[in-house]
Design an enzyme around this catalytic site. Sequence first.
Site, PDB file in Angstrom:
ATOM      1  N   ASP A 361      20.098  13.994  16.991  1.00  0.00           N
ATOM      2  CA  ASP A 361      19.088  13.246  17.718  1.00  0.00           C
ATOM      3  C   ASP A 361      18.004  14.206  18.211  1.00  0.00           C
ATOM      4  OD1 ASP A 361      18.261  10.756  19.230  1.00  0.00           O
ATOM      5  OD2 ASP A 361      18.598  12.109  20.911  1.00  0.00           O
ATOM      6  N   GLU A 397      16.849  14.230  12.941  1.00  0.00           N
ATOM      7  CA  GLU A 397      15.797  13.322  13.367  1.00  0.00           C
ATOM      8  C   GLU A 397      14.625  14.256  13.686  1.00  0.00           C
ATOM      9  OE1 GLU A 397      15.140   9.565  16.366  1.00  0.00           O
ATOM     10  OE2 GLU A 397      16.098  11.351  17.185  1.00  0.00           O
TER      11      GLU A 397
END
Length: 721
Positions: A361, A397
Amino acid sequence: MRGARRAAPPAWPGTPTPLGARFRTGPDGVAGTNFALWAGGAEAVRLCLFDERGRETQVRLTELTHEIWHGFVPGVLPGRRYGYRVEGRWDPWTGARWNPAKLLLDPYARAVDGEFALPPEVYGHVRDWPEQGYADTVRDERDSAPFVPKGVVVHDDDDWSDDRRPKTPWADSVIYELHVKGFTKLHPGIPEELRGTYAGLAHPAAVEHLVKLGVTAVELLPVHQFAHEDHLLRRGLKNYWGYNSIGYFAPHVAYAASGTTGQQVGEFKRMVRALHAAGIEVILDVVYNHTAEAGELGPTLSLKGIDNRGYYRLQPDARRYADYTGCGNTLHVVQPQVLRLITDSLRYWVTEMGVDGFRFDLAAALARSMHDVDMLSPFLAVIAQDPVLRRVKLIAEPWDIGSGGYQVGAFPPLWTEWNDRYRDTVRDFWRHALPDVREMGYRLSGSSDLYAWGGRRPYASVNFVTAHDGFTLRDLVSYHGKHNEANGEDNRDGTDDNRSWNCGAEGETDDEGVRALRRRQLRNLLTTLLLSTGVPMLVAGDELGRTQGGNNNAYCQDGELSWLDWSLLDDPDWRPLFDLTCRLIALRHAHPVLRRRAFFSGRAHSADGLRDLAWFTARGTEMTERDWYAPAATLGMYLSGRDIPGRDERGAAVVDDSFLTVLHAGHEPTGFTLPGAPWATGYEVVVDTSGEEQLRAPGTVLDADTDITVPARTVLLLRVV
């Protein structure tokens, strides 16, 4: 009320490694647990042990080696709960926030017992101080131990010798993003007591769906121990997605069916084994960019009280936190102890918990050196040379919210990336909002404009149309705007840039024409995704037509709005979508031309002029430079199975069928001339997404050099015969 404090047992010196609590046999064969905690600037560390009645025993750790406080405590067995109290200066103006009144979770705890609530006692400062501008500077002296979860000593008793990792090559992968609880909570084939748990995901009924679908990997939304934010708890909500980690070694205890004092670890391992036995890899969505302690007004749960300055990025005004994540804080990955925490955690989940990869993330926040994103940063360098981590699947990401944080296409060759350029382009094409088809050509063929450098391959692009964050696929074609009222933020949260089209009515409707068009658009989106070069990622439930009622930020919706509605499998409107998805994934597995390991060259490799990739207009002519820049709603893509680079495991050339894909996003039917020699003499229909109005059943053979009519908003997949 917390039980009375008990007399401290003796602590032997123990060892500074490994960090955390490790049960073992000590000197003279005495069983006990070695405790080791990095607390660089601390003045003293007390280990706090808790019995089954909650009574606390404190053990002062007197050994200090390279800023690691350690000791071996005889008689501490698996299942024992513990935490730390760390002493030091209280000087928020310089970033020092030590407060021994606060019980702290061991960053290396491998199991956690209890859930985090956030009463005033768990804050290191006086949360309700009248002058809120200075509240974070006033130390709170109340004991937090009765209000916080405890770490649990875990027994290392597992042997992975019977486990067989699938080791699916990247090019052959199909990823399925799911939430452990949401996927299993309403599944009628899973026993009720197992729903919402790791054991539920390991149940044959859950695994059967994954196998039938044909996915090769599940990407689990965060399963590290996480906490709920105060602003959600005040509104009676919880953090459902879990992007608020506080324990990087512990499986989230709320997803355990078997127990909370270490049993959750074994349950997670059994889940991994069950998925591996079915040929499915396990990828974890991990949140190492920030923690649940938030900013200066956040709670003191672990790292903030161990060494705030050593773990977090602080601003020049050291009271404040540098925030590249939008969550209040950012871990200071350049610091050796933080880098060690992250890499130790990653290796633990691979070697001891059996997982096969990670999706990071806000990975750009991890790649920042002192300020800027740096692809030569310590984090990326350590991963590249680590003998364990460089062998597993790594997905970035590739952005954060800081300056210069958007880094799509920039990560080094070891990494794959979530490709949001793919998402946006495909959405825009099917809502007929692209000015031309240049961008669509790149996205369908592997995004060479982003990834054809440094030895990267087409599978560097993880292609997706939807993810957990945003509309579901069904909502993407059912809503023009977000409908997040249930989140309690007056519909201000969530993005307004959805690139969605509601097909003529907002939300659910009885208009059968609109409903049929939406189903067709879903078929178009799924077919485009699964025929594109790169690694496709599906979101759990999109293959069933799952809806969130237009909520595009359901991170706090732990209920039926977010859980999969398995009754859709029996709904005649939605069952065909599942069947089509299964057929498309099977088609992808069967044909290497659809999962290439190298980029297309676009050049002829034989005297007949046949190229590995060719593009066609609706007139059946090859695209010219002018055609790429002209407004168009129709695109033909020819993939040659004769010119696939590479060889199979036995060294033989890889040869496959050739395919022509016709994508038409216009709202009216269009004519299309099927290309003749040297491309083909005929074509067999494999997929026709026009669906209920389908004109050409699979198996229909069409002659080359003939004109066909492509219905409005349709994908045709044709095999060369």
